[in-house]
Structure formats: C-alpha cells, structure tokens
Write an enzyme that holds these catalytic residues in place. Sequence first.
Site, PDB file in Angstrom:
ATOM      1  NE  ARG A  62      -2.763   0.495   3.432  1.00 36.21           N
ATOM      2  CZ  ARG A  62      -1.985   0.727   4.500  1.00 36.21           C
ATOM      3  NH1 ARG A  62      -1.230   1.809   4.562  1.00 36.21           N
ATOM      4  NH2 ARG A  62      -1.954  -0.120   5.501  1.00 36.21           N
ATOM      5  CE1 TYR A 115     -17.644  10.608 -15.637  1.00 34.56           C
ATOM      6  CE2 TYR A 115     -16.422  10.750 -13.586  1.00 34.56           C
ATOM      7  CZ  TYR A 115     -17.220  10.041 -14.454  1.00 34.56           C
ATOM      8  OH  TYR A 115     -17.596   8.763 -14.140  1.00 34.56           O
ATOM      9  CG  ASP A 188      -9.767  15.790 -14.991  1.00 36.11           C
ATOM     10  OD1 ASP A 188      -9.104  15.232 -15.884  1.00 36.11           O
ATOM     11  OD2 ASP A 188     -10.724  15.237 -14.424  1.00 36.11           O
ATOM     12  CE  LYS A 213     -12.711   7.508 -18.750  1.00 37.61           C
ATOM     13  NZ  LYS A 213     -12.674   8.025 -17.447  1.00 37.61           N
TER      14      LYS A 213
HETATM   15  C1  LIG Z   1     -12.472  14.114 -17.157  1.00 38.60           C
HETATM   16  C2  LIG Z   1     -12.613  12.978 -16.206  1.00 38.60           C
HETATM   17  N1  LIG Z   1     -12.072  13.058 -14.976  1.00 38.60           N
HETATM   18  C3  LIG Z   1     -12.180  12.059 -14.085  1.00 38.60           C
HETATM   19  C4  LIG Z   1     -12.881  10.903 -14.375  1.00 38.60           C
HETATM   20  C5  LIG Z   1     -13.025   9.828 -13.335  1.00 38.60           C
HETATM   21  O1  LIG Z   1     -12.159   8.786 -13.594  1.00 38.60           O
HETATM   22  P1  LIG Z   1     -12.437   7.244 -13.249  1.00 38.60           P
HETATM   23  O2  LIG Z   1     -13.643   6.817 -14.036  1.00 38.60           O
HETATM   24  O3  LIG Z   1     -11.169   6.564 -13.646  1.00 38.60           O
HETATM   25  O4  LIG Z   1     -12.701   7.177 -11.770  1.00 38.60           O
HETATM   26  C6  LIG Z   1     -13.450  10.762 -15.647  1.00 38.60           C
HETATM   27  C7  LIG Z   1     -14.189   9.532 -15.996  1.00 38.60           C
HETATM   28  O5  LIG Z   1     -14.846   9.462 -17.021  1.00 38.60           O
HETATM   29  C8  LIG Z   1     -13.321  11.835 -16.578  1.00 38.60           C
HETATM   30  O6  LIG Z   1     -13.872  11.763 -17.809  1.00 38.60           O
END
Ligand SMILES: Cc1ncc(COP(=O)(O)O)c(C=O)c1O
Length: 393
Positions: A62, A115, A188, A213
Amino acid sequence: MSDPRAAEHRDHLSKAGFETRAIHAGWEPDPSTGAVIPPIYATSTYKQDGVGGLRGGYEYSRSANPTRAALESTLAALENGERGFAFASGLAAEDTLVRALCRPGDHAVIPDDAYGGTFRLFDKVERVWGLEYSSAPVSDVDAVRAAVRPGQTKLVWVETPTNPLLTIGDIEALAGIAHEAGALLIVDNTFASPYLQQPLTLGADVVVHSTTKYAGGHSDVVGGALVVRDLDLAERIGFHQNSMGAVAGPFDAWLTLRGLKTLALRMERHCDNAERIVDLLVSHPAVSEVIYPGLPEHPGHDVAARQMRRFGGMISFRHADGAEAALRFCERTRVFTLGESLGGVESLVEHPGQMTHASVAGTDLEVPDDLVRLSVGIESLPDQVADIEQALA
Ligand SMILES: Cc1ncc(COP(=O)(O)O)c(C=O)c1O
C-alpha cells in the site's frame, strides 16, 4: 530504482523528448535479470534485512510497490512534474487530493461543465464532509475570480477541455487567479493527456488524470493519477495516498505503463481522425452544432492553440432533429461502440445526458439532451466516416 545509475538516468531523461520519456522514464533494465519491462510485482510485503532494514525502501505494497513506482515516475516525467501518484481510479485520486488539501469549512471552485462523477463527488460526498463549492465556467476568468472566496477557497478545479462540452480554460490565467487568492489550481488533464498539454508548465499546481482513458488507452484498466512539482505538496498527497489506501494495484499499474509507451502515436492518430470527422459533421444537415476546440469558431480555439499541441480525439455535437434522434444515432453506429468512457483505441459513442452525465440532471451542469459525444478511436478512417454517415442518414 535501486541501481546507482538511476539519478544519472533520470537526469538524462529529463532532457529527452516526450516519446523517449514515455518509453524509458521510470524504469531501467533490472540489474539482476536485465528485464527491459518492469515485472508485475504481485507481492504485498517485502523481506526486511533485520528490523527496519528495507531493500530499496519497500516495506508494504500500500505504501510502495515497484511496478506502481515505475508508473508514478513515468507519469511525473511526462507531465514535467517532480512526483506522480497512481490510484485505483480517477475518482480515488480526486478524493485523496481533496482530503489532502482541504478541511471541513473550506471552499472549492469547480467547473460548470465537468465529468458527472467529479460533480457528484463534490456535491454528494465532499459537501457532506464539510467542503463548500461554487461552480463557474472555466472559459470565463472573471466568473472564476468572482466565485473565489479569498481565504476560504483552497482549490480552483478545472477541466480543459471539459467533459462533455469541450470548453477551454486558460491555464496560465486561471493559475494567476487561484494564486492571488492563496488557492491552488488543479487541472484535470484527462481529455488532453500529457502528450497534448502539460498544465504544470503553465502554472497549475496539481494535474489529475483518469488514466482509464488516454493514458491506459486500451479500455482494459481503471486508474487515476496525480502529478505535482512542489515537494511539500507531494509530501501531503503521499501521506494521504498511504493513509487512505486507494492505490493502483501492480497489474493495473503495469497495463497503464504499457499504454503510456504508445501515447504519442495514439494521440496523433486520434487527432488526425477526429479532424476528418469534424469536417464531415460540420457540413452534415442532421447536425446543428459541432463542438471541437480545433474549429476556428470554437470560443476557446485561440487559447487551445496556445496551450495544446493539437486539439484531441473528443468531439461533441448536437443532433438537428433533437433528443430522440440523438439517442437513435447512438444506437445505430457499429464501428463506434455505444458505451461509457473514452480515450481507448476503439471509437466510442455516448449520450451524455442519459449516460456519463446523468448525475448532473437538474443542476447548473445539466447538458443538452440532443448532445452526442464521440471518442474517436484509431480504426481506419474510411470505416469511421462510413459509420457516422450511415448512423446520421
Ligand atoms: C475528465 C474525467 N475526470 C475524471 C474521471 C473519473 O475517472 P475514473 O472513471 O477513472 O474514476 C473521468 C471519468 O470518465 C473523466 O472523464
């Protein structure tokens, strides 16, 4: 890395090109076996040479694991950061970050287009825990400045391009606003990937990724990451990563590392194909609006051209015949698979209103019901084009 040449290797790579870093940073061939690729260290614990006699600092997985460490170093190298941290998902990374940097009573500014899961995290989890938030459009620096509460705001959180409306925020200007108020700018960078945009070099304090992604790139792993330059910040995040425990497992870290090696090639093809599909959509009578930062008429085009290498593989468009037609389009495509997520080698299509962004219905972040989001993959372009044409017909 326990090899004594590690520091020299790291220094040499810091000056290398993106593709070289993607392939070589974070790991040197294993000194005992010569293994070119980091093994999947499927171990929870490590033998100690006497109490506290750790080999290479490894104690318990961890806290640190060599496969995850290789991924974390690679992510740091690609984002021009000092330290990277890999998590079980993008949302696990986000939650760890928020609770590392905020306390109940603090305030965050979040995008008014984001998101859906990020919004849900702030609205349903962090708010209950005591964190207040306001939303503002990332493209409007005055609105973001007005939303900031000096002294109380600890985070200005942006996506750029945003999900799903592909709005562009000026990272340099937003960093200025956050820092003036004593807050940190969190970007992000999931949609752009480190190949197209490196927010830390533009003044951001923390980069967030859903590595599920483009970073992973093959729709076979869920993961998240944080990257920072500042070592005090790294210390706080590292403490919370270990204390909260939402770490990436070694198998997941290995898949993500493998994905990153081809990120540059994949992104170039994602962008090439997306540009051609934008050309098709723009002139199609069944499409009322195409949203793509590469279009000169996109309101964020100039900023995107300044801070991104290219404009990415994500396209959103509005169906001229309304919500029902948008849903039918999503069900008719064959090369574009109907599904959540994005950034994989295969093209995906989705209806944000009923899928990824269902959690923002009825809020400031609600998206139009005639909106379709495409994640343009790297299949043969003529097949992608034919598929879109038949689904729009
Ligand atoms: C722009 C963005 N940030 C964060 C996330 C969250 O990521 P995760 O699905 O890996 O938890 C997503 C998921 O689609 C996303 O599109």
